[in-house]
Design a protein around this motif. Structure first.
Motif, mmCIF file in Angstrom:
data_model
loop_
_atom_site.group_PDB
_atom_site.id
_atom_site.type_symbol
_atom_site.label_atom_id
_atom_site.label_comp_id
_atom_site.label_asym_id
_atom_site.label_seq_id
_atom_site.Cartn_x
_atom_site.Cartn_y
_atom_site.Cartn_z
ATOM 1 N N LYS A 81 0.825 -1.204 0.000
ATOM 2 C CA LYS A 81 0.000 0.000 0.000
ATOM 3 C C LYS A 81 0.858 1.252 0.000
ATOM 4 O O LYS A 81 0.587 2.215 -0.712
ATOM 5 C CB LYS A 81 -0.912 -0.031 1.225
ATOM 6 N N ILE A 82 1.931 1.226 0.818
ATOM 7 C CA ILE A 82 2.803 2.394 0.906
ATOM 8 C C ILE A 82 3.513 2.630 -0.425
ATOM 9 O O ILE A 82 3.582 3.750 -0.935
ATOM 10 C CB ILE A 82 3.824 2.205 2.048
ATOM 11 N N LYS A 83 4.050 1.556 -1.004
ATOM 12 C CA LYS A 83 4.750 1.679 -2.287
ATOM 13 C C LYS A 83 3.804 2.146 -3.384
ATOM 14 O O LYS A 83 4.146 3.002 -4.199
ATOM 15 C CB LYS A 83 5.383 0.341 -2.662
ATOM 16 N N LYS A 84 2.608 1.575 -3.391
ATOM 17 C CA LYS A 84 1.636 1.923 -4.421
ATOM 18 C C LYS A 84 1.233 3.386 -4.295
ATOM 19 O O LYS A 84 1.128 4.109 -5.291
ATOM 20 C CB LYS A 84 0.414 1.019 -4.297
ATOM 21 N N LYS A 85 1.025 3.846 -3.060
ATOM 22 C CA LYS A 85 0.608 5.225 -2.853
ATOM 23 C C LYS A 85 1.690 6.194 -3.323
ATOM 24 O O LYS A 85 1.396 7.207 -3.964
ATOM 25 C CB LYS A 85 0.280 5.459 -1.380
ATOM 26 N N LYS A 86 2.946 5.885 -3.011
ATOM 27 C CA LYS A 86 4.041 6.763 -3.432
ATOM 28 C C LYS A 86 4.130 6.826 -4.952
ATOM 29 O O LYS A 86 4.348 7.899 -5.534
ATOM 30 C CB LYS A 86 5.360 6.260 -2.840
ATOM 31 N N ALA A 87 3.958 5.669 -5.607
ATOM 32 C CA ALA A 87 4.034 5.637 -7.070
ATOM 33 C C ALA A 87 2.899 6.434 -7.704
ATOM 34 O O ALA A 87 3.117 7.206 -8.647
ATOM 35 C CB ALA A 87 4.000 4.190 -7.548
ATOM 36 N N VAL A 88 1.682 6.279 -7.163
ATOM 37 C CA VAL A 88 0.531 7.007 -7.701
ATOM 38 C C VAL A 88 0.689 8.507 -7.454
ATOM 39 O O VAL A 88 0.398 9.329 -8.329
ATOM 40 C CB VAL A 88 -0.777 6.486 -7.066
ATOM 41 N N GLN A 89 1.151 8.847 -6.254
ATOM 42 C CA GLN A 89 1.314 10.269 -5.933
ATOM 43 C C GLN A 89 2.353 10.918 -6.844
ATOM 44 O O GLN A 89 2.169 12.056 -7.302
ATOM 45 C CB GLN A 89 1.724 10.419 -4.466
#
Length: 232
Positions: free
Chosen positions: A81-89
């Motif tokens: 979730k953390i990695k995905k959020k950073k990539a999307v942001q």
């Protein structure tokens, strides 16, 4: 002279009284712990499910396996979730920069598992209209091209200020905002974004981000939001 009467029982040392009180308190404490140790399997299931979803694991579908005491394999990738959020942001910030370089006002807002790109609509739509300016459409399509490979669930939300609308086509701001969102959605479908991942909503003037008390604030409330919820 009267003799002093002997005590029938020797007095208890002071330390022993304190020690007895301590033992009583400890006994009470352990009884309390034992009474709390009875686990409700229903509540345990809810707790495990909440933790699994919060850290990005798959939702537990088979509730009966826990209720019956069977093993349940929890799918926990490392920090997805953390990695995905950073990539999307990062991707949304790149899109925001691209739009700002083209003269549009935009901002990225992150809250919990939701990331939102706000695109202020004064340079997107003519007043009271739901069709974007022709020179804006290429930028919207480029926006879509940069985001469509992710196939993330995307909600396109239209907002207006509280100025009453005067139009034969739209009776209120809610209708206008919904129609604007739908038209943007159609453009995203045309550019190849997954239809199943798209949704459009209109909120009218009912969710302002600032008070509608100045022309500058009203301009901020006239916006299109692209909302990505990573918990879905």
């Amino acid at each position: 002279m009267a003799r002093k009467k002997k005590e029938e029982c020797p007095s208890v040392p002071g330390w022993l009284v304190s020690f007895g009180d301590l033992m009583s308190l400890l006994l009470t404490f352990f009884i309390l712990l034992y009474s709390m140790s009875t686990i409700s399997l229903e509540k345990f299931y809810q707790s495990i499910r909440g933790l699994t979803e919060a850290f990005g694991g798959r939702t537990l579908q088979n509730k009966e396996t826990i209720i019956q005491g069977k093993k349940v394999n929890l799918n926990f990738p490392m920090y997805p979730k953390i990695k995905k959020k950073k990539a999307v942001q990062k991707k949304l910030n790149d899109i925001k920069q691209m739009l700002e370089n083209a003269g549009f006002k935009a901002e990225v807002v992150s809250h919990g598992s939701t990331i939102t790109l706000r695109l202020f609509s004064d340079k997107i739509f003519p007043p009271g209209k739901d069709i974007p300016y022709k020179d804006v459409i290429p930028y919207i399509m480029t926006f879509c091209e940069k985001l469509k490979d992710s196939s993330l669930p995307l909600i396109i939300v239209g907002h207006t200020d509280n100025t009453p609308i005067k139009s034969k086509r739209f009776s209120n701001n809610l209708e206008l905002s919904a129609s604007r969102a739908v038209n943007i959605l159609r453009m995203f479908i045309k550019c190849g974004y997954d239809e199943k991942a798209l949704a459009a909503e209109g909120r009218g003037e009912f969710e302002p981000i600032v008070p509608n008390d100045t022309p500058q604030n009203r301009a901020k409330n006239r916006r299109i939001e692209f909302v990505i919820d990573l918990s879905v």
